[in-house]
Design a protein around this motif. Structure first.
Motif, PDB file in Angstrom:
ATOM      1  N   GLN A 191       0.686   3.858   9.921  1.00 22.29           N
ATOM      2  CA  GLN A 191       0.774   2.585   9.140  1.00 22.29           C
ATOM      3  C   GLN A 191       1.786   2.510   7.974  1.00 22.29           C
ATOM      4  N   LEU A 192       1.856   3.877   7.141  1.00 19.96           N
ATOM      5  CA  LEU A 192       2.829   3.705   6.139  1.00 19.96           C
ATOM      6  C   LEU A 192       4.324   3.735   6.857  1.00 19.96           C
ATOM      7  N   ARG A 193       4.228   4.467   7.642  1.00 16.59           N
ATOM      8  CA  ARG A 193       5.664   4.453   8.343  1.00 16.59           C
ATOM      9  C   ARG A 193       6.163   3.053   8.556  1.00 16.59           C
ATOM     10  N   HIS A 194       5.093   2.343   9.452  1.00 18.12           N
ATOM     11  CA  HIS A 194       5.491   0.876   9.781  1.00 18.12           C
ATOM     12  C   HIS A 194       5.775   0.006   8.336  1.00 18.12           C
ATOM     13  N   LEU A 195       4.924   0.486   7.652  1.00 21.27           N
ATOM     14  CA  LEU A 195       5.217  -0.461   6.333  1.00 21.27           C
ATOM     15  C   LEU A 195       6.738  -0.251   5.870  1.00 21.27           C
ATOM     16  N   LEU A 196       7.046   1.209   5.732  1.00 21.65           N
ATOM     17  CA  LEU A 196       8.460   1.216   5.380  1.00 21.65           C
ATOM     18  C   LEU A 196       9.493   0.590   6.173  1.00 21.65           C
ATOM     19  N   GLU A 197       9.187   0.694   7.593  1.00 21.31           N
ATOM     20  CA  GLU A 197      10.162  -0.221   8.572  1.00 21.31           C
ATOM     21  C   GLU A 197      10.170  -1.589   8.194  1.00 21.31           C
ATOM     22  N   ALA A 198       8.877  -2.126   7.827  1.00 23.92           N
ATOM     23  CA  ALA A 198       9.015  -3.622   7.667  1.00 23.92           C
ATOM     24  C   ALA A 198       9.579  -3.888   6.427  1.00 23.92           C
ATOM     25  N   SER A 199       9.458  -3.017   5.512  1.00 22.58           N
ATOM     26  CA  SER A 199      10.263  -3.307   4.104  1.00 22.58           C
ATOM     27  C   SER A 199      11.972  -3.289   4.272  1.00 22.58           C
ATOM     28  N   GLU A 200      12.313  -3.078   5.348  1.00 25.19           N
ATOM     29  CA  GLU A 200      13.836  -3.026   5.706  1.00 25.19           C
ATOM     30  C   GLU A 200      14.201  -4.514   6.151  1.00 25.19           C
ATOM     31  N   ARG A 201      13.180  -5.152   6.506  1.00 20.32           N
ATOM     32  CA  ARG A 201      13.481  -6.481   7.043  1.00 20.32           C
ATOM     33  C   ARG A 201      14.135  -7.319   6.146  1.00 20.32           C
ATOM     34  N   PRO A 202      15.095  -8.202   6.320  1.00 19.15           N
ATOM     35  CA  PRO A 202      15.615  -9.076   5.013  1.00 19.15           C
ATOM     36  C   PRO A 202      14.584  -9.954   4.516  1.00 19.15           C
ATOM     37  N   ALA A 203      13.669 -10.436   5.285  1.00 19.04           N
ATOM     38  CA  ALA A 203      12.736 -11.643   4.930  1.00 19.04           C
ATOM     39  C   ALA A 203      11.354 -10.871   4.202  1.00 19.04           C
ATOM     40  N   VAL A 204      11.606  -9.430   4.310  1.00 22.67           N
ATOM     41  CA  VAL A 204      10.047  -8.919   3.710  1.00 22.67           C
ATOM     42  C   VAL A 204      10.349  -8.237   2.554  1.00 22.67           C
ATOM     43  N   THR A 205       9.634  -8.580   1.541  1.00 19.76           N
ATOM     44  CA  THR A 205       9.366  -7.762   0.382  1.00 19.76           C
ATOM     45  C   THR A 205       8.279  -7.105  -0.076  1.00 19.76           C
ATOM     46  N   ILE A 206       8.346  -5.766  -0.318  1.00 23.53           N
ATOM     47  CA  ILE A 206       6.874  -5.238  -0.331  1.00 23.53           C
ATOM     48  C   ILE A 206       6.892  -4.629  -1.908  1.00 23.53           C
ATOM     49  N   ARG A 207       5.901  -4.919  -2.703  1.00 25.55           N
ATOM     50  CA  ARG A 207       5.973  -4.356  -4.118  1.00 25.55           C
ATOM     51  C   ARG A 207       4.666  -3.364  -4.264  1.00 25.55           C
ATOM     52  N   VAL A 208       4.748  -2.286  -4.879  1.00 20.29           N
ATOM     53  CA  VAL A 208       3.449  -1.644  -4.945  1.00 20.29           C
ATOM     54  C   VAL A 208       2.999  -1.661  -6.210  1.00 20.29           C
ATOM     55  N   MET A 209       1.715  -1.944  -6.508  1.00 20.19           N
ATOM     56  CA  MET A 209       1.182  -1.949  -7.587  1.00 20.19           C
ATOM     57  C   MET A 209       0.513  -0.635  -7.984  1.00 20.19           C
ATOM     58  N   PRO A 210       1.063   0.327  -8.808  1.00 17.99           N
ATOM     59  CA  PRO A 210       0.532   1.653  -9.056  1.00 17.99           C
ATOM     60  C   PRO A 210      -0.770   1.774  -9.746  1.00 17.99           C
ATOM     61  N   PHE A 211      -1.333   2.985  -9.536  1.00 18.79           N
ATOM     62  CA  PHE A 211      -2.404   3.042 -10.327  1.00 18.79           C
ATOM     63  C   PHE A 211      -1.962   3.053 -11.962  1.00 18.79           C
ATOM     64  N   SER A 212      -0.915   3.375 -12.337  1.00 21.45           N
ATOM     65  CA  SER A 212      -0.704   3.365 -13.590  1.00 21.45           C
ATOM     66  C   SER A 212      -0.397   2.238 -14.546  1.00 21.45           C
ATOM     67  N   THR A 213      -0.626   0.931 -13.631  1.00 25.56           N
ATOM     68  CA  THR A 213      -0.706  -0.331 -14.172  1.00 25.56           C
ATOM     69  C   THR A 213      -1.548  -0.319 -15.074  1.00 25.56           C
ATOM     70  N   GLU A 214      -1.571  -1.066 -16.480  1.00 31.48           N
ATOM     71  CA  GLU A 214      -2.494  -0.824 -17.406  1.00 31.48           C
ATOM     72  C   GLU A 214      -2.897  -2.559 -17.525  1.00 31.48           C
ATOM     73  N   ARG A 215      -2.284  -3.520 -16.966  1.00 29.47           N
ATOM     74  CA  ARG A 215      -2.756  -4.731 -17.090  1.00 29.47           C
ATOM     75  C   ARG A 215      -3.686  -5.041 -15.691  1.00 29.47           C
ATOM     76  N   PHE A 216      -4.884  -5.468 -16.215  1.00 27.61           N
ATOM     77  CA  PHE A 216      -5.947  -5.839 -15.284  1.00 27.61           C
ATOM     78  C   PHE A 216      -5.419  -7.149 -14.349  1.00 27.61           C
ATOM     79  N   ILE A 217      -5.610  -6.807 -13.121  1.00 25.88           N
ATOM     80  CA  ILE A 217      -5.548  -7.907 -12.143  1.00 25.88           C
ATOM     81  C   ILE A 217      -6.752  -8.280 -11.516  1.00 25.88           C
TER      82      ILE A 217
END
Length: 284
Positions: A191-217
Motif C-alpha cells: 500500500q505504501l509503495r502504491h502511495l509513492l507511485e500515485a504521488s508521482e502523478r501530476p494530478a495527485v498531491t499527497i501531504r503527510v501530517m506528522p506526529f510532530s505536528t503540534e496544532r490540533f486538527i
C-alpha cells in the motif's frame, strides 16, 4: 412518472438548489407550481429530488427567481440531463448499498477533490489487498460475495485518475494512517509503495501530517471535499460508522475549506512527505 423511491445525492442536490433559489427569491412553492402548470406536490417532489425536471423548466424557474448566474444555471441543467443507468456505478444498484453509488457519482462529477485521512488510506489510492482487508472487518462480517463486490467497486472508482484530464486530487494523510498495519506487513508495504507511485502523478498531491505536528486538527473521520463545476455545487462528504453524510450549506463548506487549509498548512511538503512514506515502508 411516479416519484423516485431512492434519489441519488446528486438528484437531491439539484432539487435542493432549486429550493434555495425559490426561497431566496421570496417565492412560494405554490407560485412555482403555477408557473410550471403543475400541482404543489409536483414542486415538492422536484425539490426533494424524488422527481426529475427538464432543462427548459429549470431555465423558466431561474428567470422567475431572477437568477442571473448563467454558469450556475447551466450546471443545474447539466445535472437534469443526466439519466440513471448512464454511468458505470449503476451496474451495482441492488448489489451494494446506495451510499456506495453516491460517492462514485460525487467523485466522477467533481472538478477537484481534497481530503483528510487520519487512520486509513484514501479510497481512491488503496490497493486491492488493502481494500479487501478493510472490508473484511470481524465486526461487520460481510459475506464473501459482498466483500469482493465492494473491492471491485472501489478499484473501479480509481478510473477517474486515468482520465486524460483527471480532477486534481489533494490528500492530507496523517502519519498514524501510514503506520497502521492493516492486513499485515506485506499488505501495508504494498500500500505504501502504491502511495509513492500515485504521488508521482501530476494530478495527485499527497501531504503527510506528522506526529510532530503540534496544532490540533479536529478530524477523526475521513473527510472528502468535492469541488463542483461552479462553487455553489461544492459538497462535503464524511464517512462514519453509520454511513456517509453529505453537506452543502455554505457555512459547512466554509468550515471544511478552512479545516482543509489548516491541515495542509501544518503538513509536510510533497518531497518530505514522500521521504516519510518511503522511510516507514522500510521500517516495517
Amino acid at each position: 412518472m411516479p416519484p423516485r423511491d431512492a434519489p441519488t445525492v446528486r438528484q437531491m442536490r439539484l432539487g435542493a438548489e432549486l429550493r434555495k433559489l425559490r426561497e431566496r427569491a421570496g417565492k412560494t412553492a405554490r407560485e412555482a407550481a403555477g408557473l410550471l402548470g403543475v400541482d404543489h406536490a409536483r414542486v415538492s417532489n422536484i425539490e426533494s429530488g424524488r422527481m426529475g425536471i427538464s432543462e427548459e423548466r429549470i431555465r423558466r424557474l431561474a428567470t422567475f427567481y431572477a437568477c442571473m448566474d448563467a454558469e450556475y444555471v447551466d450546471a443545474l441543467c447539466a445535472i437534469a440531463r443526466e439519466r440513471r443507468g448512464a454511468f458505470w456505478w449503476e451496474e451495482y444498484r441492488g448489489v451494494l448499498h446506495p451510499a456506495f453509488l453516491d460517492i462514485a457519482e460525487l467523485e466522477h462529477h467533481a472538478a477537484y477533490l481534497r481530503s483528510i485521512q487520519t487512520l486509513s488510506m484514501p479510497g481512491l489510492l488503496q490497493t486491492e489487498e488493502y481494500a479487501r482487508t478493510l472490508f473484511s472487518s470481524v465486526v461487520t462480517s460481510l459475506p464473501a460475495e459482498e466483500i469482493e463486490a465492494r473491492v471491485e467497486y472501489r478499484m473501479r472508482r480509481q478510473a477517474i485518475l486515468d482520465r486524460d484530464s483527471p480532477p486534481p486530487l489533494d490528500m492530507v494523510i496523517h502519519e498514524a494512517a501510514l503506520r497502521m498495519r492493516f492486513g499485515g506487513r506485506e499488505v501495508t508495504q504494498g500500500q505504501l509503495r502504491h502511495l509513492l507511485e500515485a504521488s508521482e502523478r501530476p494530478a495527485v498531491t499527497i501531504r503527510v501530517m506528522p506526529f510532530s505536528t503540534e496544532r490540533f486538527i479536529e478530524v477523526t473521520q475521513p473527510i472528502l471535499y468535492a469541488g463542483g463545476v461552479v462553487p455553489q455545487l461544492d459538497t462535503v462528504q464524511m464517512d462514519t460508522h453509520l454511513g456517509g453524510s453529505y453537506w452543502d450549506a455554505e457555512a459547512e463548506l466554509q468550515r471544511h475549506r478552512k479545516l482543509l487549509d489548516v491541515a495542509e498548512s501544518v503538513s509536510l511538503g510533497e518531497e518530505k512527505s514522500r521521504d516519510v512514506i518511503h522511510r516507514i515502508a522500510r521500517e516495517l
